[in-house]
Design a protein around this motif. Structure first.
Motif, short mmCIF file in Angstrom:
data_model
loop_
_atom_site.label_atom_id
_atom_site.label_comp_id
_atom_site.label_asym_id
_atom_site.label_seq_id
_atom_site.Cartn_x
_atom_site.Cartn_y
_atom_site.Cartn_z
N LEU B 10 15.18 -22.80 -24.09
CA LEU B 10 15.89 -22.45 -22.86
C LEU B 10 16.23 -20.96 -22.86
O LEU B 10 16.07 -20.26 -21.85
N PHE B 11 16.69 -20.47 -24.02
CA PHE B 11 17.04 -19.05 -24.15
C PHE B 11 15.81 -18.18 -23.93
O PHE B 11 15.86 -17.19 -23.19
N ALA B 12 14.69 -18.59 -24.53
CA ALA B 12 13.46 -17.82 -24.39
C ALA B 12 13.00 -17.79 -22.94
O ALA B 12 12.56 -16.77 -22.42
N LEU B 13 13.15 -18.95 -22.26
CA LEU B 13 12.80 -19.02 -20.84
C LEU B 13 13.65 -18.04 -20.04
O LEU B 13 13.16 -17.34 -19.15
N GLY B 14 14.94 -17.99 -20.39
CA GLY B 14 15.84 -17.07 -19.70
C GLY B 14 15.41 -15.63 -19.89
O GLY B 14 15.35 -14.85 -18.94
N VAL B 15 15.09 -15.25 -21.14
CA VAL B 15 14.66 -13.88 -21.42
C VAL B 15 13.39 -13.56 -20.64
O VAL B 15 13.26 -12.49 -20.03
N TYR B 16 12.45 -14.55 -20.62
CA TYR B 16 11.21 -14.35 -19.88
C TYR B 16 11.49 -14.11 -18.40
O TYR B 16 10.93 -13.21 -17.77
N GLY B 17 12.41 -14.90 -17.86
CA GLY B 17 12.77 -14.75 -16.45
C GLY B 17 13.36 -13.38 -16.16
O GLY B 17 13.01 -12.73 -15.18
N VAL B 18 14.26 -12.92 -17.04
CA VAL B 18 14.87 -11.61 -16.83
C VAL B 18 13.80 -10.51 -16.81
O VAL B 18 13.86 -9.58 -16.02
N THR B 20 10.53 -10.82 -16.07
CA THR B 20 9.45 -10.88 -15.10
C THR B 20 9.93 -10.92 -13.65
O THR B 20 9.21 -10.46 -12.76
N ARG B 21 11.10 -11.49 -13.38
CA ARG B 21 11.54 -11.62 -11.98
C ARG B 21 11.92 -10.25 -11.41
O ARG B 21 12.49 -9.42 -12.11
N ARG B 22 11.65 -10.07 -10.12
CA ARG B 22 11.92 -8.78 -9.51
C ARG B 22 13.05 -8.84 -8.48
O ARG B 22 13.29 -7.88 -7.77
N THR B 23 13.69 -10.00 -8.36
CA THR B 23 14.79 -10.13 -7.41
C THR B 23 16.09 -10.25 -8.19
O THR B 23 16.14 -10.97 -9.18
N PHE B 28 19.59 -12.76 -12.27
CA PHE B 28 20.92 -13.24 -12.61
C PHE B 28 20.88 -14.73 -12.99
O PHE B 28 21.54 -15.17 -13.94
N LEU B 29 20.05 -15.48 -12.26
CA LEU B 29 19.89 -16.91 -12.55
C LEU B 29 19.34 -17.10 -13.96
O LEU B 29 19.79 -17.98 -14.70
N SER B 30 18.40 -16.26 -14.35
CA SER B 30 17.83 -16.36 -15.70
C SER B 30 18.89 -16.09 -16.75
O SER B 30 18.90 -16.72 -17.81
N ILE B 31 19.81 -15.14 -16.44
CA ILE B 31 20.88 -14.84 -17.39
C ILE B 31 21.80 -16.05 -17.55
O ILE B 31 22.23 -16.40 -18.65
N GLU B 32 22.06 -16.73 -16.41
CA GLU B 32 22.88 -17.95 -16.49
C GLU B 32 22.20 -19.01 -17.35
O GLU B 32 22.86 -19.76 -18.08
N LEU B 33 20.87 -19.04 -17.28
CA LEU B 33 20.11 -19.97 -18.11
C LEU B 33 20.35 -19.67 -19.59
O LEU B 33 20.53 -20.58 -20.41
N ALA B 86 15.53 -6.65 -4.09
CA ALA B 86 14.51 -6.38 -5.11
C ALA B 86 14.99 -5.26 -6.03
O ALA B 86 15.45 -4.23 -5.57
N VAL B 87 14.91 -5.50 -7.34
CA VAL B 87 15.44 -4.50 -8.27
C VAL B 87 14.56 -3.25 -8.32
O VAL B 87 15.01 -2.18 -8.69
N ASP B 88 13.27 -3.39 -7.91
CA ASP B 88 12.39 -2.22 -7.97
C ASP B 88 12.75 -1.18 -6.91
O ASP B 88 12.41 -0.01 -7.03
#
Lengths: 426, 95
Positions: B10-18, B20-23, B28-33, B86-88
């Motif tokens: 779950l933690f690894a999924l969260g890091v991956y989300g942080v 790769t996601r650009r919104t 933030f959702l990934s961090i909650e994960l 978008a963070v970009d």
């Protein structure tokens, strides 16, 4: 005692904020922070404990620095909303708590209690402030998540949530490493420093003063408790990266706040040298000189402009206002660590700690990068004497505080021994 | 041991989300994960070490809620300002 005073003042002022005028509220906030300082001094030298909340020498010295930073910020800011002062007060309470506990979950609570108000404070100016705040928030929340996962693994490896519990094995090393990532972010150690330049540049200058002084002091107190007993193998890498990246990137900066942001990364690296022996006295003294000098620099910049300050606009500051010009001059030289000023003794003390720990390679690197830093600190210090059209509309109180701090930096540099015993007794 | 692997995943999924996601919201959702991954392992370890871990997990839930309040407020303020999360797009501060 201090926590009680700060928390009570925060709650009472939250309710009072809706009834009293903003200038009166500002005075009340200053009164509250002073009461906190008074409670700190009243019990100086006597340890206090209430469950996991433990006030000892480390906690007192680092809280003192954080509260000084908060007072300075409140004094400098010009705003028409009372929430600003309230958020500073909440953050100061969190800083005191972070400096006064060994319990990892309580540390996380304190970390959030000091970070959440700062995220809001960073947005105080819309536009660039929003970008800075979102970067600060997302990376800060990420760091908190790393810290929490480190806490969970630490609990699994040792069966205790108290920092400093001895342990061994890969799980323990991973846990302390993750805790280091979380706290390293707060003190801006490379490679967790990416937010620092953007946030320092985009946030209002008084808030940056608070971030550079209070947050650093509180987070280093936590680092002393978490990292120093564990002897990490990753620490030398972090220190080397911080002093190299911070000093080299600062060389090419054209904006004063961004320059000081990179300088703060480098200084975090120097301070981390004291973590090898866990000498709170050396670290406390370094932080004292750093807080005074960097606070002075940001205080002068905030009188020049609450917004961004290109180095060009500092030219001629000495002719426009000699006191402010001299203040920035002294601050830059103390950050550089030039002998008659206090910054020299701070660097001397932490470098001695590194030598005692036998880290000769790091020591040489720190000395070399310190020499490199002379280039940009002197550039900043001498800019005020050059010909130019600096703008400044300082208030009398801000000028006299700047003058007093500059004088104190000089006196502390001449008689460093007068304060060291008091810091040790804390 | 299985709860540990689940939490690490779950933690690894969260890091991956942080990464790769650009919104901002999805980051933030990934961090909650990641926070919940830590909660899971705290509760898992509590089986071996006693109740302290479970109490800690309860505290973390409260902390996460406070973080959401400030974080979403910030994201809404940014969306009102520039009609995008978008963070970009956030690249004014450079040097």
């Amino acid at each position: 005692m201090t926590l009680l005073v700060l928390a009570a003042v925060s709650v009472v002022l939250t309710l009072l904020g809706f009834f009293v005028s903003v200038p009166a509220f500002k005075r009340l906030t200053i009164l509250g922070l002073s009461l906190g300082l008074l409670a700190l001094f009243a019990t100086w030298g006597r340890p206090e404990a209430f469950g996991p909340y433990q006030v000892d020498g480390v906690s007192r010295v680092f809280t003192l620095l954080a509260l000084l930073g908060a007072l300075w910020t409140v004094g400098l800011v010009r705003t028409r909303r009372f929430e600003f002062y309230l958020l500073v007060l909440y953050a100061a309470t969190g800083m005191h708590l972070l400096a006064s506990t060994k319990h990892l979950v309580l540390m996380l609570v304190a970390l959030e209690a000091l970070s959440l108000p700062l995220y809001a404070l960073a947005t105080w100016r819309r536009g660039a402030g929003l970008e800075a705040a979102l970067k600060y928030f997302l990376l800060g929340a990420l760091a908190a998540a790393f810290f929490l996962y480190g806490t969970a693994l630490f609990y699994g490896a040792t069966g205790s949530l108290l920092a400093g519990t001895p342990g061994e094995g890969p799980l323990y090393a991973l846990a302390v490493g993750l805790l280091l990532v979380g706290l390293g972010f707060k003190v801006a150690l490379a490679p967790f420093h990416f937010w620092t330049p953007d946030v320092y540049q985009g946030s209002p200058t008084p808030v940056v003063l608070f971030m550079a002084t209070g947050v650093k002091a509180a987070a280093f107190a936590a680092l002393l408790r978490v990292v120093a007993p564990a002897s990490l193998e990753a620490l030398p890498l972090l220190i080397a990266l911080s002093v190299l990246l911070g000093n080299l990137a600062a060389l090419s900066q054209k904006e004063a706040k961004r320059l000081l942001a990179y300088s703060s990364i480098a200084h975090a690296g120097y301070m981390a040298l004291a973590l090898y022996t866990g000498n709170a006295q050396a670290l406390g003294f370094y932080l004292l000189t750093y807080v005074l000098a960097t606070g002075l620099a940001f205080a002068v910049l905030s009188e020049v402009s609450p917004d961004q300050v290109p180095l060009e606009s500092l030219k001629g500051l000495f002719h426009k206002d000699p006191l402010l010009g001299l203040g920035l001059f002294v601050a830059a030289l103390s950050l550089l660590g030039l002998p008659p000023l206090a910054g020299f003794w701070g660097k001397y003390l932490v470098f001695t700690e590194a030598a005692r720990a036998g880290q000769w390679g790091l020591l040489v690197l720190a000395l070399l990068t310190s020499a490199v830093s002379a280039y940009y600190y002197l550039g900043l210090a001498l800019a005020v004497f050059q010909k130019g059209e600096a703008m400044a509309a300082p208030r009398p109180l801000a000028r006299s505080v700047a003058f007093l701090v500059a004088l104190f930096l000089l006196l502390l540099g001449l008689f460093p021994g007068s304060l060291l015993p008091a810091l040790a007794a804390g | 041991m299985s709860y540990l692997f689940a939490s690490a995943l779950l933690f690894a999924l969260g890091v991956y989300g942080v990464l790769t996601r650009r919104t901002a919201i999805l980051v933030f959702l990934s961090i909650e994960l990641m926070l919940n991954a830590a909660n899971l392992s705290l509760i898992g370890f509590a089986r071996a070490h006693g109740l302290e871990g479970q109490v800690a997990a309860l505290m973390v839930i409260a902390i996460a809620a406070a973080e959401v309040a400030v974080g979403l407020g910030l994201i809404v303020a940014i969306f009102r300002h520039r009609e995008s999360t978008a963070v970009d797009d956030l690249s004014e501060l450079r040097g």
